[in-house]
Design an enzyme around this catalytic site. Structure first.
Site, PDB file in Angstrom:
ATOM      1  N   TRP A  99       0.835  -1.215   0.000  1.00  0.00           N
ATOM      2  CA  TRP A  99       0.000   0.000   0.000  1.00  0.00           C
ATOM      3  C   TRP A  99       0.861   1.252   0.000  1.00  0.00           C
ATOM      4  CZ3 TRP A  99      -4.170  -1.573  -1.912  1.00  0.00           C
ATOM      5  CH2 TRP A  99      -4.763  -2.766  -1.517  1.00  0.00           C
ATOM      6  N   ASP A 166      -2.130   6.678   5.988  1.00  0.00           N
ATOM      7  CA  ASP A 166      -3.152   5.738   5.548  1.00  0.00           C
ATOM      8  C   ASP A 166      -3.465   4.856   6.753  1.00  0.00           C
ATOM      9  OD1 ASP A 166      -4.570   3.586   4.559  1.00  0.00           O
ATOM     10  OD2 ASP A 166      -3.160   3.093   2.952  1.00  0.00           O
ATOM     11  N   LYS A 190     -12.247  -2.128   6.488  1.00  0.00           N
ATOM     12  CA  LYS A 190     -11.465  -2.967   7.386  1.00  0.00           C
ATOM     13  C   LYS A 190     -11.977  -2.875   8.827  1.00  0.00           C
ATOM     14  CE  LYS A 190      -8.718  -3.689   3.862  1.00  0.00           C
ATOM     15  NZ  LYS A 190      -7.784  -2.673   3.429  1.00  0.00           N
TER      16      LYS A 190
HETATM   17  C1  LIG Z   1      -7.136  -2.275   1.975  1.00  0.00           C
HETATM   18  C2  LIG Z   1      -6.133  -1.193   2.060  1.00  0.00           C
HETATM   19  C3  LIG Z   1      -6.019  -0.210   1.066  1.00  0.00           C
HETATM   20  C4  LIG Z   1      -6.853  -0.216  -0.187  1.00  0.00           C
HETATM   21  O1  LIG Z   1      -8.093   0.291   0.073  1.00  0.00           O
HETATM   22  P1  LIG Z   1      -9.191   0.451  -1.074  1.00  0.00           P
HETATM   23  O2  LIG Z   1     -10.307   1.095  -0.326  1.00  0.00           O
HETATM   24  O3  LIG Z   1      -9.507  -0.918  -1.587  1.00  0.00           O
HETATM   25  O4  LIG Z   1      -8.628   1.316  -2.139  1.00  0.00           O
HETATM   26  C5  LIG Z   1      -5.081   0.796   1.244  1.00  0.00           C
HETATM   27  N1  LIG Z   1      -4.296   0.841   2.342  1.00  0.00           N
HETATM   28  C6  LIG Z   1      -4.372  -0.093   3.304  1.00  0.00           C
HETATM   29  C7  LIG Z   1      -3.485   0.016   4.502  1.00  0.00           C
HETATM   30  C8  LIG Z   1      -5.292  -1.132   3.192  1.00  0.00           C
HETATM   31  O5  LIG Z   1      -5.374  -2.065   4.162  1.00  0.00           O
END
Ligand SMILES: *Cc1c(COP(=O)(O)O)cnc(C)c1O
Length: 356
Positions: A99, A166, A190
């Site tokens: 990511w 993030d 998540k």
């Molecule tokens: C799942 C995830 C993403 C991607 O998220 P999307 O909403 O599918 O674009 C980005 N960063 C992290 C840390 C993730 O766990």
């Protein structure tokens, strides 16, 4: 048989969140209509957004001068919105996984990107430390929890420049010092809501500093001004997010979420460390994620991997297959994960050990 849902994302939500969401689909607030068929600008839905924003601010203790946004596009769209809105000349990124790497790739289209450190050579099995963040960077970007590898930065770092994070997979699992960040974002699927909504916490005074033109929908200011209603937001996931936020508050807030996360993680990691059949993929205790707990078969028991998967599946474990880049197993233990499910997995590991 009871299912124990360790899915990495979309993932477990509190049962009552799912039930109240189902109810709102049938009849929203007793108005005789489904939430799916009314205007996002209706007073009933406006109340949902307002309360969700207020609870974000309350639960994370967000200081004055920050906005909370609910937008579409997933965290992946934020990888480009962040540099679009904040990168004038140079940005610093910590590379701790897939990511992070995707975020870095997008940022490179906007200016100079300094990768301050990376753990790529060892399949991202630790969090780098002791690197230098350039003091002239516009921001320092981190991925606080690396969902795929099971590493986590569990405390807010110190940085000479404002941070951006993030927090897709660890938001609301611990208190955060939001004042250290100009932007925190994440996909909701998540730890917060069903897929479809992305949350963004943004510091208002950090906006509008870059000189480039930003397309309307990719400009944070658009969504700040529109109160997340510039266009039609993902109404149902926002409704579910509100239910989760109410649940977190009722259960004792982020301090309690953190206590539970630690309790679950201590239980599972100590079994992984004790059980001769298994090995944790993250060696350093302080880098181990409380959210995504990754382990493999110990080297001398490698051939038992498929057997254990079958054994665990037969006992109700769901979603424990590790990401293809790491292999082995990953037990994602988000906020809604009951301790009993982790105990059920531990029991399973102990029974399996007795057979070998
Ligand atoms: C799942 C995830 C993403 C991607 O998220 P999307 O909403 O599918 O674009 C980005 N960063 C992290 C840390 C993730 O766990």
């Amino acid at each position: 048989m009871k299912k124990h849902n360790f899915s990495a994302g979309p993932s477990i939500l509190p049962r009552e969140v799912i039930e109240s969401t189902a109810q709102a689909v049938l009849d929203f607030n007793g108005i005789g209509l489904s939430i799916l068929e009314i205007s996002h600008r209706s007073k009933d839905f406006q109340a949902v957004i307002d309360e969700a924003v207020a609870l974000f601010k309350e639960l994370l203790n967000i200081p004055e001068g920050y906005s909370v946004l609910f937008v579409g596009g997933g965290a992946s769209t934020q990888f480009c919105m962040v540099p679009y809105n904040f990168l004038e000349k140079k940005a610093a990124y910590l590379n701790t996984g897939v990511w992070s790497k995707k975020a870095i790739k997008e940022a490179k289209a906007f200016g100079e990107v300094v990768e301050v450190a990376s753990s790529a050579e060892t399949t991202y099995n630790y969090i780098p430390k002791g690197y230098t963040i350039p003091e002239d960077a516009d921001y320092f970007h981190i991925t606080s929890n690396n969902t795929i590898y099971g590493t986590e930065i569990r405390e807010d770092l110190d940085s000479p420049v404002p941070m951006i994070a993030d927090m897709s997979s660890d938001i609301f699992s611990r208190p955060v010092d939001v004042s250290k960040y100009i932007c925190i974002y994440g996909g909701a699927q998540k730890n917060l809501a069903p897929a479809g909504v992305t949350f963004v916490i943004v510091k208002d005074e950090a906006l509008n500093k870059v000189s480039r033109h930003i397309p309307t929908m990719l400009k944070y200011q658009t969504h700040v001004d529109g109160g997340s209603m510039f266009n039609t937001p993902p109404v149902l996931p926002i409704y579910s997010a509100l239910q989760t936020l109410r649940w977190i508050k009722k259960e004792g807030g982020v301090v309690e979420m953190q206590r539970r996360a630690k309790e679950r993680a201590d239980l599972l990691y100590s079994e992984i460390d004790r059980n001769k059949l298994f090995r944790a993929t993250i060696a350093a205790q302080e880098d181990r994620s409380y959210m995504n707990i990754c382990f493999v078969m110990a080297d001398e028991y490698k051939e038992l991997e498929a057997d254990f998967m079958k054994f665990a599946t037969e006992r109700g474990m769901v979603g424990i297959k590790g990401h293809r880049s790491v292999g082995g197993f990953r037990a994602s233990c988000y906020n809604a994960m009951p301790l009993e499910s982790v105990q059920a997995l531990v029991d399973c590991m102990q029974e399996f050990e007795k057979l070998h």
